[in-house]
Motif scaffolding. Structure first.
Motif, PDB file in Angstrom:
ATOM      1  N   SER A  29     -14.574   0.154 -16.520  1.00  8.14           N
ATOM      2  CA  SER A  29     -14.613   1.437 -17.220  1.00  8.14           C
ATOM      3  C   SER A  29     -13.274   2.185 -17.158  1.00  8.14           C
ATOM      4  N   LYS A  30     -12.257   1.560 -16.565  1.00 12.69           N
ATOM      5  CA  LYS A  30     -10.906   2.129 -16.464  1.00 12.69           C
ATOM      6  C   LYS A  30     -10.811   3.322 -15.519  1.00 12.69           C
ATOM      7  N   LYS A  31     -11.796   3.507 -14.647  1.00 19.92           N
ATOM      8  CA  LYS A  31     -11.699   4.579 -13.658  1.00 19.92           C
ATOM      9  C   LYS A  31     -10.615   4.276 -12.632  1.00 19.92           C
ATOM     10  N   VAL A  32     -10.409   2.999 -12.404  1.00 13.61           N
ATOM     11  CA  VAL A  32      -9.320   2.549 -11.538  1.00 13.61           C
ATOM     12  C   VAL A  32      -8.675   1.329 -12.175  1.00 13.61           C
ATOM     13  N   THR A  33      -7.497   0.973 -11.706  1.00  9.92           N
ATOM     14  CA  THR A  33      -6.844  -0.269 -12.095  1.00  9.92           C
ATOM     15  C   THR A  33      -6.622  -1.096 -10.827  1.00  9.92           C
ATOM     16  N   LEU A  34      -6.186  -2.327 -10.992  1.00 15.68           N
ATOM     17  CA  LEU A  34      -5.924  -3.165  -9.831  1.00 15.68           C
ATOM     18  C   LEU A  34      -4.804  -2.607  -8.962  1.00 15.68           C
ATOM     19  N   ASP A  35      -3.955  -1.755  -9.557  1.00 11.48           N
ATOM     20  CA  ASP A  35      -2.830  -1.180  -8.810  1.00 11.48           C
ATOM     21  C   ASP A  35      -3.118   0.225  -8.271  1.00 11.48           C
ATOM     22  N   ASP A  41     -13.422  -1.456   7.394  1.00 10.62           N
ATOM     23  CA  ASP A  41     -12.640  -0.250   7.101  1.00 10.62           C
ATOM     24  C   ASP A  41     -12.308  -0.177   5.617  1.00 10.62           C
ATOM     25  N   VAL A  42     -12.058  -1.311   4.990  1.00 16.84           N
ATOM     26  CA  VAL A  42     -11.752  -1.333   3.559  1.00 16.84           C
ATOM     27  C   VAL A  42     -12.989  -0.962   2.742  1.00 16.84           C
ATOM     28  N   ALA A  43     -14.169  -1.408   3.171  1.00 19.64           N
ATOM     29  CA  ALA A  43     -15.407  -1.044   2.473  1.00 19.64           C
ATOM     30  C   ALA A  43     -15.579   0.471   2.446  1.00 19.64           C
ATOM     31  N   THR A  44     -15.282   1.127   3.563  1.00 16.15           N
ATOM     32  CA  THR A  44     -15.388   2.595   3.620  1.00 16.15           C
ATOM     33  C   THR A  44     -14.357   3.254   2.713  1.00 16.15           C
ATOM     34  N   VAL A  45     -13.147   2.708   2.662  1.00 14.61           N
ATOM     35  CA  VAL A  45     -12.109   3.249   1.772  1.00 14.61           C
ATOM     36  C   VAL A  45     -12.581   3.198   0.321  1.00 14.61           C
ATOM     37  N   GLU A  57      -9.609 -18.732  -1.045  1.00  4.38           N
ATOM     38  CA  GLU A  57      -9.714 -19.400   0.249  1.00  4.38           C
ATOM     39  C   GLU A  57      -8.935 -18.671   1.331  1.00  4.38           C
ATOM     40  N   SER A  58      -7.815 -18.049   0.959  1.00  2.00           N
ATOM     41  CA  SER A  58      -7.031 -17.279   1.925  1.00  2.00           C
ATOM     42  C   SER A  58      -6.225 -16.217   1.187  1.00  2.00           C
ATOM     43  N   TRP A  59      -5.827 -15.206   1.937  1.00  2.00           N
ATOM     44  CA  TRP A  59      -5.102 -14.073   1.351  1.00  2.00           C
ATOM     45  C   TRP A  59      -4.127 -13.542   2.386  1.00  2.00           C
ATOM     46  N   THR A  60      -2.909 -13.252   1.957  1.00  2.00           N
ATOM     47  CA  THR A  60      -1.875 -12.756   2.859  1.00  2.00           C
ATOM     48  C   THR A  60      -1.602 -11.285   2.584  1.00  2.00           C
ATOM     49  N   TYR A  61      -1.619 -10.483   3.647  1.00  2.00           N
ATOM     50  CA  TYR A  61      -1.401  -9.038   3.525  1.00  2.00           C
ATOM     51  C   TYR A  61      -0.498  -8.583   4.665  1.00  2.00           C
ATOM     52  N   ARG A  65      -4.696   5.743   9.354  1.00  2.00           N
ATOM     53  CA  ARG A  65      -5.116   6.985   8.688  1.00  2.00           C
ATOM     54  C   ARG A  65      -3.973   7.557   7.852  1.00  2.00           C
ATOM     55  N   GLY A  66      -4.309   7.920   6.609  1.00  2.00           N
ATOM     56  CA  GLY A  66      -3.312   8.493   5.717  1.00  2.00           C
ATOM     57  C   GLY A  66      -2.549   7.468   4.899  1.00  2.00           C
ATOM     58  N   SER A  67      -2.704   6.179   5.223  1.00  2.00           N
ATOM     59  CA  SER A  67      -2.053   5.131   4.435  1.00  2.00           C
ATOM     60  C   SER A  67      -2.874   4.864   3.174  1.00  2.00           C
ATOM     61  N   HIS A  68      -2.392   3.932   2.364  1.00  2.00           N
ATOM     62  CA  HIS A  68      -3.085   3.604   1.115  1.00  2.00           C
ATOM     63  C   HIS A  68      -3.199   2.083   0.974  1.00  2.00           C
ATOM     64  N   ILE A  69      -4.205   1.652   0.237  1.00  2.00           N
ATOM     65  CA  ILE A  69      -4.373   0.237  -0.068  1.00  2.00           C
ATOM     66  C   ILE A  69      -4.705   0.088  -1.548  1.00  2.00           C
ATOM     67  N   ARG A  70      -4.053  -0.883  -2.199  1.00  2.00           N
ATOM     68  CA  ARG A  70      -4.293  -1.146  -3.618  1.00  2.00           C
ATOM     69  C   ARG A  70      -5.703  -1.697  -3.830  1.00  2.00           C
ATOM     70  N   VAL A  71      -6.247  -1.434  -5.006  1.00  7.19           N
ATOM     71  CA  VAL A  71      -7.586  -1.916  -5.345  1.00  7.19           C
ATOM     72  C   VAL A  71      -7.658  -3.436  -5.238  1.00  7.19           C
ATOM     73  N   GLU A  72      -6.651  -4.145  -5.763  1.00  9.98           N
ATOM     74  CA  GLU A  72      -6.716  -5.605  -5.714  1.00  9.98           C
ATOM     75  C   GLU A  72      -6.662  -6.117  -4.274  1.00  9.98           C
ATOM     76  N   ASP A  73      -5.852  -5.495  -3.435  1.00 11.32           N
ATOM     77  CA  ASP A  73      -5.824  -5.890  -2.025  1.00 11.32           C
ATOM     78  C   ASP A  73      -7.169  -5.606  -1.355  1.00 11.32           C
ATOM     79  N   ALA A  74      -7.801  -4.515  -1.757  1.00 15.61           N
ATOM     80  CA  ALA A  74      -9.129  -4.195  -1.215  1.00 15.61           C
ATOM     81  C   ALA A  74     -10.145  -5.270  -1.593  1.00 15.61           C
TER      82      ALA A  74
END
Length: 396
Positions: free
Chosen positions: A82-88, A129-133, A202-206, A109-118
């Protein structure tokens, strides 16, 4: 250090102690409010027709654990659609998010995470913690987001499901069923084909650290392309799987496995049984092909071992027959390293008397040393040697 500095240090230490005390208290209370008995249930459905192929306690309400995150992702995919958010889009991390018990990404606390990383964090690490964000970004509070999750669940036919949080952490009123979770998994595949592929990750690097997917069965069961595992003590080991073989897609659910391995074995069994019901000829041909591939791999391993120039000697004996028995026994005692290798008896003239050396040849150097370590623990004499290409077993 003046009095003001002392006071600030004291206040900081006090806040830290209170924070982690509350985290520990929350973790203890969430586990205490939920009974420890997990309920066993299984369910398999045809993804295209909705036909039920396997059903054991499929409508028994149970704790979904991290299967909950499938609905959290459903809500996030809808927001993307619905375009409420983007991957970025960057989502802010609250203090409450940082307090969530493991598994977590360790956000500050106070940091940010991109939608795609989430998305990746929820699929692979299953980060609480990401689920709560995500919940706070989309719903304002996690409580309000959970109410929207429950409402959405009812809309897609999950009639016996209620959510109280976005992560699946223990809550006595957060309940679902195997049938409902199959509906959710199937709807995710049908509704969001453009995002469903995330479940194959299968894996993701962050930030320099790599996280593997908890769904280990996906690598072993041919055709499986998702979707989510879950575990808390009160639920046991849960899994929702989506599998496509020869154009037939099935969605399977297991609740209440005693271990991850047992859960995976149950899932593989009920999926095999269900594919046989859907298309017996296809499944028979598939099993035949799988058996042929397995036999080919065994032959390749055996051939490789026969051509490898290392071996172990497990003693020298006065008779041929005793040396032969000891060589065969060594293979049986250390099958992980010596299976498929060649036993041989090599005579040696020692003055007027002959002795017979019991050997196993055709293994890699590393396997030879590991085999000797294993055999010595069993009080079996053993030494590693480099085999000559001209060595041939002595026929009796």
């Amino acid at each position: 250090m003046n009095a003001r500095t002392h006071y600030r240090t004291f206040q900081t230490t006090k806040r830290t102690a209170v924070k982690w005390g509350l985290v520990a208290l929350f973790a203890c209370l969430t586990f205490l409010i939920v009974p420890a008995q997990a309920k066993y249930a299984t369910f398999v459905m045809d993804a295209e027709t909705g036909k039920v192929l396997q059903n054991t306690n499929a409508d028994t309400r149970n704790y979904p654990a991290s299967l909950t995150k499938m609905m959290t992702l459903f809500m996030l995919f809808e927001a993307l659609e619905s375009k409420k958010v983007t991957l970025d889009t960057k989502m802010r991390v609250s203090r409450r998010a940082t307090w969530q018990p493991p598994s977590r990404l360790g956000l500050k606390r106070g940091s940010h995470i991109r939608v795609e990383d989430a998305i990746y964090a929820l699929v692979t690490k299953s980060a609480n913690d990401v689920a709560t964000v995500v919940a706070e970004h989309l719903g304002g509070t996690e409580w309000e987001f959970a109410k929207e999750m429950t409402k959405k669940a009812k809309e897609i036919g999950m009639t016996r499901t209620t959510f109280r949080n976005a992560s699946g952490l223990p809550h006595r009123r957060q309940l679902s069923t195997a049938r409902d979770m199959a509906k959710l998994g199937n709807t995710l595949w049908k509704r969001f084909p453009q995002y469903y592929s995330y479940f194959k990750t299968e894996s993701w690097t962050y930030k320099g650290r790599t996280y593997g997917n908890h769904n280990k069965l996906m690598k072993k069961y041919d055709g499986m392309d998702g979707i989510k595992t879950g575990y808390i003590r009160a639920s046991g080991f849960n899994l929702v799987s989506s599998v496509n073989r020869e154009g037939h897609r099935l969605v399977g659910v297991v609740f209440g496995g005693k271990t991850a391995t047992q859960r995976n074995n149950i899932m593989a069994r009920i999926l095999d049984q269900s594919f046989t019901k859907v298309d017996p000829q296809m499944m028979a041909a598939y099993q035949k092909k799988t058996k042929a591939k397995k036999e080919q791999r065994v032959q390749e391993v055996a051939s490789k071992r026969r051509s490898t120039g290392w071996g172990v000697q497990v003693g020298a004996y006065g008779t041929y027959s005793k040396a032969e028995r000891q060589a065969i026994a060594a293979v049986k005692r250390a099958p992980s390293y010596l299976s498929g290798a060649q036993t041989m008896v090599v005579p040696l003239k020692n003055g007027q008397k002959s002795v017979y050396r019991a050997r196993v040849v055709g293994v890699e150097k590393r396997e030879a040393y590991r085999a000797c370590r294993a055999l010595k623990k069993m009080r079996q004499p053993c030494m590693v040697f480099r085999a000559k290409s001209t060595q041939v077993a002595l026929n009796k």
